[in-house]
Design a protein around this motif. Structure first.
Motif, PDB file in Angstrom:
ATOM      1  N   LEU A   1      -4.497  -0.654  -8.793  1.00  0.00           N
ATOM      2  CA  LEU A   1      -5.922  -0.954  -8.592  1.00  0.00           C
ATOM      3  C   LEU A   1      -6.646  -1.027  -9.934  1.00  0.00           C
TER       4      LEU A   1
ATOM      5  N   LEU B   1      -5.812  -5.489   3.296  1.00  0.00           N
ATOM      6  CA  LEU B   1      -7.075  -5.458   2.558  1.00  0.00           C
ATOM      7  C   LEU B   1      -7.166  -6.718   1.714  1.00  0.00           C
TER       8      LEU B   1
ATOM      9  N   TRP C   1       0.823  -1.226   0.000  1.00  0.00           N
ATOM     10  CA  TRP C   1       0.000   0.000   0.000  1.00  0.00           C
ATOM     11  C   TRP C   1       0.850   1.266   0.000  1.00  0.00           C
TER      12      TRP C   1
ATOM     13  N   PHE D   1       3.297 -13.498   6.486  1.00  0.00           N
ATOM     14  CA  PHE D   1       2.094 -14.332   6.351  1.00  0.00           C
ATOM     15  C   PHE D   1       1.591 -14.384   4.919  1.00  0.00           C
ATOM     16  N   GLU D   2       2.025 -13.430   4.065  1.00  0.00           N
ATOM     17  CA  GLU D   2       1.590 -13.505   2.667  1.00  0.00           C
ATOM     18  C   GLU D   2       2.239 -14.697   1.954  1.00  0.00           C
TER      19      GLU D   2
ATOM     20  N   ARG E   1      -0.239   3.459  -6.853  1.00  0.00           N
ATOM     21  CA  ARG E   1      -1.273   2.616  -6.249  1.00  0.00           C
ATOM     22  C   ARG E   1      -2.532   2.554  -7.124  1.00  0.00           C
ATOM     23  N   GLN E   2      -2.926   3.717  -7.645  1.00  0.00           N
ATOM     24  CA  GLN E   2      -4.151   3.746  -8.441  1.00  0.00           C
ATOM     25  C   GLN E   2      -3.990   2.898  -9.705  1.00  0.00           C
TER      26      GLN E   2
ATOM     27  N   ASP F   1      -0.162 -17.380   2.699  1.00  0.00           N
ATOM     28  CA  ASP F   1      -1.373 -17.187   1.887  1.00  0.00           C
ATOM     29  C   ASP F   1      -1.118 -17.599   0.439  1.00  0.00           C
TER      30      ASP F   1
ATOM     31  N   PHE G   1      -5.822  -4.376 -11.398  1.00  0.00           N
ATOM     32  CA  PHE G   1      -6.613  -5.420 -10.732  1.00  0.00           C
ATOM     33  C   PHE G   1      -8.045  -5.415 -11.265  1.00  0.00           C
TER      34      PHE G   1
ATOM     35  N   THR H   1      -8.290 -12.044  -6.413  1.00  0.00           N
ATOM     36  CA  THR H   1      -8.215 -11.547  -5.042  1.00  0.00           C
ATOM     37  C   THR H   1      -7.053 -10.583  -4.958  1.00  0.00           C
ATOM     38  N   LEU H   2      -7.275  -9.457  -4.288  1.00  0.00           N
ATOM     39  CA  LEU H   2      -6.214  -8.490  -4.037  1.00  0.00           C
ATOM     40  C   LEU H   2      -5.864  -8.538  -2.561  1.00  0.00           C
ATOM     41  N   HIS H   3      -4.592  -8.688  -2.233  1.00  0.00           N
ATOM     42  CA  HIS H   3      -4.120  -8.544  -0.864  1.00  0.00           C
ATOM     43  C   HIS H   3      -3.247  -7.302  -0.792  1.00  0.00           C
ATOM     44  N   ALA H   4      -3.737  -6.269  -0.120  1.00  0.00           N
ATOM     45  CA  ALA H   4      -2.953  -5.054   0.057  1.00  0.00           C
ATOM     46  C   ALA H   4      -2.497  -4.978   1.503  1.00  0.00           C
ATOM     47  N   ASN H   5      -1.225  -4.644   1.704  1.00  0.00           N
ATOM     48  CA  ASN H   5      -0.675  -4.546   3.052  1.00  0.00           C
ATOM     49  C   ASN H   5       0.064  -3.239   3.234  1.00  0.00           C
ATOM     50  N   THR H   6       0.024  -2.723   4.461  1.00  0.00           N
ATOM     51  CA  THR H   6       0.858  -1.580   4.804  1.00  0.00           C
ATOM     52  C   THR H   6       2.320  -1.921   4.548  1.00  0.00           C
TER      53      THR H   6
ATOM     54  N   ALA I   1      -9.511  -7.934  -1.221  1.00  0.00           N
ATOM     55  CA  ALA I   1     -10.597  -7.613  -2.142  1.00  0.00           C
ATOM     56  C   ALA I   1     -10.835  -8.818  -3.042  1.00  0.00           C
TER      57      ALA I   1
END
Lengths: 243, 243
Positions: free
Chosen positions: A203, B216, A192, A229-230, A199-200, A233, A206, A215-220, B218
């Motif tokens: 998105l 996140l 993120w 942990f990703e 970023r846009q 996943d 995606f 599926t989108l996984h967004a993280n700080t 999605a």
């Protein structure tokens, strides 16, 4: 395909360096191997030597689930010949970023499109060479970046059944259009707070994918801050789709 | 707190209906219970009777990881007294949606803010009543919607250690501001094609959260199309943070 080196890690993973024509690569296989092991292609931004620690970590993580993993060097990276046009495009991109200006689309096109055009046939040739090896079978997943290479592979290579794509590099408009033709299951990772990433744009990409399961996984965190942990996943994503 | 019903499912989960003053609720506890079981509060959009099948499914899924789960009815839903002001705000919102117009901020404020103000103390009172029960302990997670209730709870209730928030309802601007003060680990679920949801607003809310760890997820699909694997991901999120 010619194997050039071999070492075994204490978790039983066998690592073999290889060359495929002029292209160096690495293959990791789990031991004992389920027969045949699904194969995960590990994408990266180029420069196998510098990326090695992270690639090895991803490969051993995948091997813990019984997956083989393989990667090859990108055109113009590592010891492979540089492209003057790509170097010029990269310099133009850096100039825009340093000046705080938006990177012109045509610079992104000049940097990424020739790379995709050259790299994708090499990854497909690697599949031709890897899949007949003993202990390796299908189906095949693609994991990583350059995301534009992953998009093109997902469109043109029917042996790839699922892709885990890392957002975080510039994507030509033409690749966003190609993304609409992707139909395989996707997991997209987005950092993120990635300084070097729009970023846009990630998105929008995606959103463009045509896949029924995406599926989108967004993280700080920044570009290299993908949480541990990703990795788990990602393994579960491939377990769902490659087993 | 008064228990009003009891049944046991074949997976050993014990379900008990209760009332807390005027507020009905349901508590699910795993058997055999690890002592003490972490508690996950199950948020929902209101109307326990209609939501029951999905709540039961989520509770049994959580119980499989050794978590207790509990929920209470929202103000103005189920058999609880309606608020004339909320009904009017809901009618105004439906009118705007039917007309294809943007929903005015002040309508969202009138609909959601009084609900948050009324519901959050009730969830906190439920925690006061539930946590001393035998077999239940801390820490506590919040899982679900209304997302504005989850945001407020995450800000004001120190017993909540992690929250899995479902995007998909209108969020007042004041709640987006409150989100900056949230610091607990978050997992936010967003249905990418949710007809009744403003995707950009959900992304803005995710961006606003102050938490150092926020993720996140999605997925393609509409409001009720959350993939089954997100239930597993949610469990793993709570295992990371409540154990």
């Amino acid at each position: 395909m010619r194997f050039t080196s071999e070492q075994r890690f204490d978790d039983g993973v066998l690592e073999r360096g290889f060359t495929l024509g002029e292209v160096p690569g690495i293959l990791w296989t789990p031991e004992p191997a389920p027969a045949p092991a699904p194969l995960v292609l590990l994408g990266h931004p180029g420069g196998l030597a510098g990326m090695y620690p992270r690639l090895l970590d991803r490969a051993r993580h995948a091997a813990a689930e019984g997956f083989a993993a393989a990667t090859i060097e990108l055109p113009g990276s590592g010891d492979r010949p540089r492209s003057a046009a790509a170097e010029e495009a990269r310099a133009d991109l850096r100039r825009a970023v340093r000046a705080g200006e938006p990177v012109p689309d045509e610079v992104v096109d000049r940097l990424v499109l020739p790379l995709v055009d050259e790299a994708v046939p090499e990854w497909r040739a690697a599949l031709d060479a890897l899949l007949p090896l003993p202990g390796i079978g299908g189906p095949v997943g693609f994991s990583g970046g350059v995301i534009s290479i992953g998009v093109r592979l997902a469109v043109v290579e029917p042996r790839i059944s699922a892709a885990l794509l890392f957002a975080g590099s510039y994507v030509p408009r033409a690749i966003v259009e190609e993304a609409r033709r992707v139909t395989i299951p996707l997991l997209v990772l987005l950092q993120w707070d990635d300084e070097g990433n729009d970023r846009q744009m990630a998105l929008n990409l995606f959103d463009a994918f045509g896949s029924a399961e995406k599926t989108l996984h967004a993280n700080t965190g920044g570009h290299t801050g993908v949480p541990r942990f990703e990795g788990d996943d990602g393994n579960r994503f491939f377990v769902r789709h490659l087993r």
